[in-house]
Design an enzyme around this catalytic site. Structure first.
Site, mmCIF file in Angstrom:
data_model
loop_
_atom_site.group_PDB
_atom_site.id
_atom_site.type_symbol
_atom_site.label_atom_id
_atom_site.label_comp_id
_atom_site.label_asym_id
_atom_site.label_seq_id
_atom_site.Cartn_x
_atom_site.Cartn_y
_atom_site.Cartn_z
ATOM 1 N N ASP A 203 -13.162 83.120 3.300
ATOM 2 C CA ASP A 203 -13.367 81.677 3.277
ATOM 3 C C ASP A 203 -14.200 81.376 4.523
ATOM 4 O O ASP A 203 -13.672 81.321 5.629
ATOM 5 C CB ASP A 203 -12.037 80.925 3.310
ATOM 6 C CG ASP A 203 -12.220 79.412 3.188
ATOM 7 O OD1 ASP A 203 -13.339 78.931 3.469
ATOM 8 O OD2 ASP A 203 -11.264 78.718 2.814
ATOM 9 N N HIS A 204 -15.510 81.238 4.337
ATOM 10 C CA HIS A 204 -16.395 81.199 5.509
ATOM 11 C C HIS A 204 -16.105 80.015 6.419
ATOM 12 O O HIS A 204 -16.453 80.045 7.600
ATOM 13 C CB HIS A 204 -17.869 81.204 5.079
ATOM 14 C CG HIS A 204 -18.325 79.945 4.414
ATOM 15 N ND1 HIS A 204 -18.188 79.714 3.069
ATOM 16 C CD2 HIS A 204 -18.913 78.845 4.923
ATOM 17 C CE1 HIS A 204 -18.676 78.529 2.766
ATOM 18 N NE2 HIS A 204 -19.130 77.978 3.865
ATOM 19 N N HIS A 266 -11.353 75.523 1.044
ATOM 20 C CA HIS A 266 -11.759 74.960 2.329
ATOM 21 C C HIS A 266 -10.840 73.839 2.813
ATOM 22 O O HIS A 266 -10.320 73.874 3.924
ATOM 23 C CB HIS A 266 -13.185 74.412 2.258
ATOM 24 C CG HIS A 266 -14.219 75.437 1.897
ATOM 25 N ND1 HIS A 266 -14.075 76.764 2.187
ATOM 26 C CD2 HIS A 266 -15.424 75.313 1.282
ATOM 27 C CE1 HIS A 266 -15.141 77.421 1.755
ATOM 28 N NE2 HIS A 266 -15.963 76.561 1.206
#
Length: 512
Positions: A203-204, A266
């Site tokens: 999950d950047h 996110h």
């Protein structure tokens, strides 16, 4: 004369410089889907930036796997072009040459056994020629529907087997399934081949400096902890807004939608970091325990029709340019019911947050590109001012800007210069760009290095993924029974139903 750590060691020696990051040991990275945008714009530049910062071993190996009739030199040129166009750090020929010596390419299809045999041979050759020691990470930069096939091939050809002092790891990109059932199926497939500590779910957003700063802001500063609860916080707004449309992502986006694409991962991760209790340490296990507690305590609105909103952008004006609506985008069906805007109201049923609503929203073609977390505080219980003195006074707020203009803003009331006691909102601002000389690394730099180091604090485990789907699944099922999403003009801040959702609570959305 004694050794450095002996009895004669100097007790006054300088302490270790904590700014020095860890350097990856002997290893290699295999990228599946190396021809895609993610690999070209993010992964390959991140590899170079790590090498440029001296954080990769001299013998690091980069292997590309894709359906292309390329030779090694063709792939090396592709990597070079991507690095020169998208890397964050300056291009140095000597760094590039050392990295290029470890570049290899394996042509083939995911279902091609011969290609995986060649991949195995390539890895063995790199172990000998580059000293990678059998340590390799497999990055699945491919659509999720191909994950089971690739993982099955890695198992079939013995490429997933670690042991004897070597490691093998797998990296998967979101989405992690499309609902709770498919997430569990995917986890079963992955866990059959790789142990839990060898699986890294990217999950950047969790790799962004400003997201990590949430933990520093909360737990390194005693001044915030006493007010970080329902006694003082009125509500929390978490926003991820984009000013662009879907671009060329129709094949991925249609049928997925804003809620699955952004909220499930996110925004729920951001909420967990904002709401969690202080962990005993910042290791992966301690962080995971506290985040899971938050996600498990989430309660949905009793009436989903009043506590959620979804929309779909129509044609409108963005930045002075007329842009098409979602249904006019290339390759989108005329009757698509995919939402491009989603907003939900959640509660956290625990002692700290009882009665505090958390509003999460995301959308495309909104007013501007911004991701932020706004902790909005209650009004003072007694104001010894007349209404006209404070008519421009809002709620105190702390706004954590994740992107762009990374930083933190604190909003509070201050007296306007003059003889009258007039109060007006002012901002106190901290900006990363102004406070630190060194620019923040890209999220993928931090995450890739953590994969190669085997350090998983920033990667959600399958328990967090499943808890997130338990929250979102009932909302999506409710939407699927209803009519099409509400249209909203491009360039605005979403459908009127989202404004009505907050208005029923006597609140309004922030306009960043």
């Amino acid at each position: 004369m004694t050794g450095r750590n002996g009895a004669g060691a100097n007790p006054l020696r300088e302490p270790q410089d904590r700014r020095l990051p860890k350097i990856a040991g002997p290893c290699g990275l295999v990228i599946f889907g190396v021809t895609g945008d993610l690999a070209r714009k993010k992964l390959m530049p991140a590899v170079y930036d790590l090498a440029n910062r001296g954080l990769l071993p001299p013998g690091f190996a980069l292997v590309g796997f894709a359906r292309r009739d390329w030779e090694r030199q063709d792939f090396t040129q592709i990597v070079r072009d991507a690095v020169k166009e998208h890397s964050r750090t300056p291009f140095h020929e000597e760094v590039w040459q050392q990295l290029a010596e470890g570049c290899r390419f394996v042509p083939g299809d995911i279902g091609d056994d011969a290609a995986f045999l060649q991949l195995g041979n390539t890895i063995e050759q790199l172990d000998t020629a580059r000293g990678t020691g059998g340590n390799h990470a497999f990055y699945l930069s491919i659509p999720p529907r191909f994950f089971p096939d690739v993982i099955g091939q890695l198992k079939r050809h013995g490429l997933a087997e670690g042991g004897d002092g070597r490691w093998r790891r797998v990296v998967v990109e979101k989405p992690f399934g499309s609902n709770l059932e498919t997430a569990r199926e995917l986890n079963a497939i992955v866990s059959e081949v790789f142990p839990a500590n060898s699986v890294f779910r990217i999950d950047h957003y969790l790799g962004k400096e400003t997201v990590q700063n949430i933990m520093a802001l909360r737990f390194a500063n005693e001044m915030f902890e006493p007010v970080w609860n329902s006694h003082y916080v009125d509500h929390v707004q978490i926003t991820m807004a984009e000013d662009i449309g879907i671009g060329g992502r129709a094949g991925y986006y249609d049928g997925i939608g804003a809620a699955r694409d952004v909220i499930q991962n996110h925004l729920l991760q951001l909420m967990a970091l904002i709401a969690m209790e202080e962990p005993t340490s910042f290791d992966a296990q301690s962080l995971r325990i506290e985040k899971e507690k938050v996600l498990a305590a989430v309660e949905l609105p009793r009436r989903l029709d009043l506590g959620t909103a979804r929309g779909q952008y129509a044609e409108g004006w963005q930045g002075g340019v007329k842009v098409p609506g979602y249904l006019q985008e290339s390759d989108i069906p005329d009757d698509s019911r995919t939402e491009t805007f989603a907003a939900i109201k959640l509660a956290i049923d625990n002692r700290r947050w009882a009665g505090v609503p958390f509003y999460l929203r995301t959308g495309k073609r909104l007013g501007r590109r911004v991701t932020e977390v706004a902790v909005v505080f209650k009004r003072a219980p007694h104001l010894p001012f007349t209404d006209t003195d404070t008519e421009e006074l809002g709620h105190n707020a702390m706004v954590i800007r994740v992107q762009p203009d990374e930083g933190v803003t604190v909003r509070f009331g201050s007296k306007v210069p003059g003889t009258a006691m007039e109060i007006r909102d002012v901002n106190m601002d901290f900006a990363y760009g102004g406070a630190f000389v060194e620019s923040s690394p890209e999220a993928y730099e931090r995450l890739l290095l953590d994969v190669l180091l085997g350090e998983p604090p920033l990667f959600p485990r399958h328990e967090e993924v499943e808890l997130s789907w338990k929250i979102l699944d009932p909302i999506i099922e409710h939407w699927e029974k209803k009519a099409s999403p509400e249209p909203y003009p491009a360039g605005t801040w979403g459908p009127s139903s989202a404004d009505a959702m907050l208005a029923r609570d006597g609140r309004v959305w922030r306009r960043p």
